[in-house]
Design an enzyme around this catalytic site. Structure first.
Site, PDB file in Angstrom:
ATOM      1  N   ASP A   1     -69.960  20.302 -18.686  1.00 37.65           N
ATOM      2  CA  ASP A   1     -69.070  20.597 -17.453  1.00 37.65           C
ATOM      3  C   ASP A   1     -68.129  19.618 -17.409  1.00 37.65           C
ATOM      4  OD1 ASP A   1     -70.260  22.925 -16.767  1.00 37.65           O
ATOM      5  OD2 ASP A   1     -71.596  22.245 -15.215  1.00 37.65           O
TER       6      ASP A   1
ATOM      7  N   TYR B   1     -80.650  15.541 -22.517  1.00 38.15           N
ATOM      8  CA  TYR B   1     -79.911  14.921 -21.683  1.00 38.15           C
ATOM      9  C   TYR B   1     -80.403  13.720 -21.014  1.00 38.15           C
ATOM     10  CZ  TYR B   1     -76.450  19.094 -21.724  1.00 38.15           C
ATOM     11  OH  TYR B   1     -75.487  19.956 -22.213  1.00 38.15           O
TER      12      TYR B   1
END
Lengths: 244, 244
Positions: free
Chosen positions: B54, B112
């Site tokens: 994002d 992540y």
């Protein structure tokens, strides 16, 4: 009038250094804080600071002070200040000081750190300089040792007509490994303009074998830059701490 | 045609995410790399990538691949690419792969990390989110444990019509302390849109006592967001590694 001391942390990347400049489009850390304080306190504020960092240099804990007639509560003032300032400048630890306190003149020692990374990095690059390869840390350490003591650092600085005298007393100067970084930790009573960045360039050249330790020492002793040095990138340099 | 795999590190702050967008003034990581590669290889290049991060999210080691007819030496290509790209994007480790290799479809797991800092910081803020106080790590750790396994993560994601199915298999999810940071390390076969940032918001609320561990688990089991969550800041999130 009250004499207020503040601690200032900043990411120097977007700023033309600490010092206010009257040129258009020149955004400085001092200028940003003075203008925000002026709005909050409704007075013209003039800040003094322990170290005038160059364009692009960061500070972990710069110390500044200013006089104000405002009765505003200090923690409220800092809260408003941080709300007005960009995210790249943070103010903490406001303290009312005796009127003799001056963030520059009262400082006994400034501590800087320089972070070097071996290869360019999109992430670490914002807060480090790049050595483009692995220098010999033992050689750099040895050269760093010769920096300690009292020297005329003319060979390791830009001309600066504002600050007379070229002698500095370096009380600590050493390299260490930290994660991916080689870090120089250096403390002195004062620093000449761009001095740490010239010293790092010299030590790095010594560590890569393109400048001998002897020539480095000779420049320290004579104050003459016999080999052309170029200050390393400001992105790796932090004003780390100030001792009073 | 050759199938080339590259590793991409980026500071996501100035970008509207990974994915190319055709809106004006929308600078994306994919767009920057494709246009630089197009110039170097004199071909229209189309990149696939392991994770579509994002707006504002960083990558330590995003993996991408593309087809080219160019005979150019890979290390020369990467050298030119890094010279053209902004400093906030770095390409490393070019590899010629079998034609079946696809950076998204062949990926087995994405890893992540999310970095949280307790107070706003001018320096650390670029690469972390802020918890505004110290959450209870033991509670966060307990809730993180419940995230592991196969769940419908609808309650922890934005709508995304591009990617069907809401089940993800989370193989690792744990918090640890690292310097000033609390760090979440999370691995899964796939992630829904903004999923890590919703999960961090939920775990942080649990750690601060404003959401019970039971309600968090119920949202995991039912897939319904019964408490309004808001994705934490993208500045703390890194696509850390991709496993093939």
């Amino acid at each position: 009038m009250k004499n207020i001391r503040i601690t200032v942390e900043y990411d120097g990347t977007p700023y033309s250094g600490w010092q206010r400049q009257n040129r258009k489009g020149c955004v400085t850390v001092q200028g940003e804080i003075e203008s925000a304080l002026g709005m909050i306190l409704q007075e013209k504020i003039s800040l003094a600071a322990a170290g005038r960092t160059d364009k692009g240099v960061h500070a972990k804990a710069q110390i500044a002070n200013f006089s104000t007639a405002s009765p505003m509560d200090l923690s409220r003032m800092v809260h408003s200040l941080n709300a007005l300032l960009p995210d790249t400048i943070r103010i903490t630890d406001p303290l009312e000081m005796p009127k003799e306190f001056h963030s520059r003149h009262s400082a006994r020692e400034r501590h800087y750190r320089y972070f070097l990374i071996a290869e360019p990095s999109a992430i670490y690059g914002r807060f480090s300089g790049c050595s483009f390869g692995t220098p010999d840390l033992a050689v750099m350490q040895q050269v760093a040792g010769s920096v300690r003591g009292v020297h005329d650092f003319s060979a390791f600085s830009r001309e600066d007509r504002d600050s007379p005298g070229r002698l500095c007393t370096v009380t600590a100067c050493q390299w260490y490994r930290y994660q991916h970084f080689l870090v120089l930790s250096i403390s002195a009573n004062r620093f000449l303009r761009s001095m740490v960045r010239y010293l790092v360039d010299g030590m790095l050249r010594a560590g890569k074998g393109t400048l001998s330790a002897e020539e480095f020492k000779r420049m320290l002793e004579t104050g003459v830059m016999t080999t052309q040095l170029n200050p390393v990138a400001p992105s790796g340099l932090f004003l780390w701490r100030v001792t009073y």
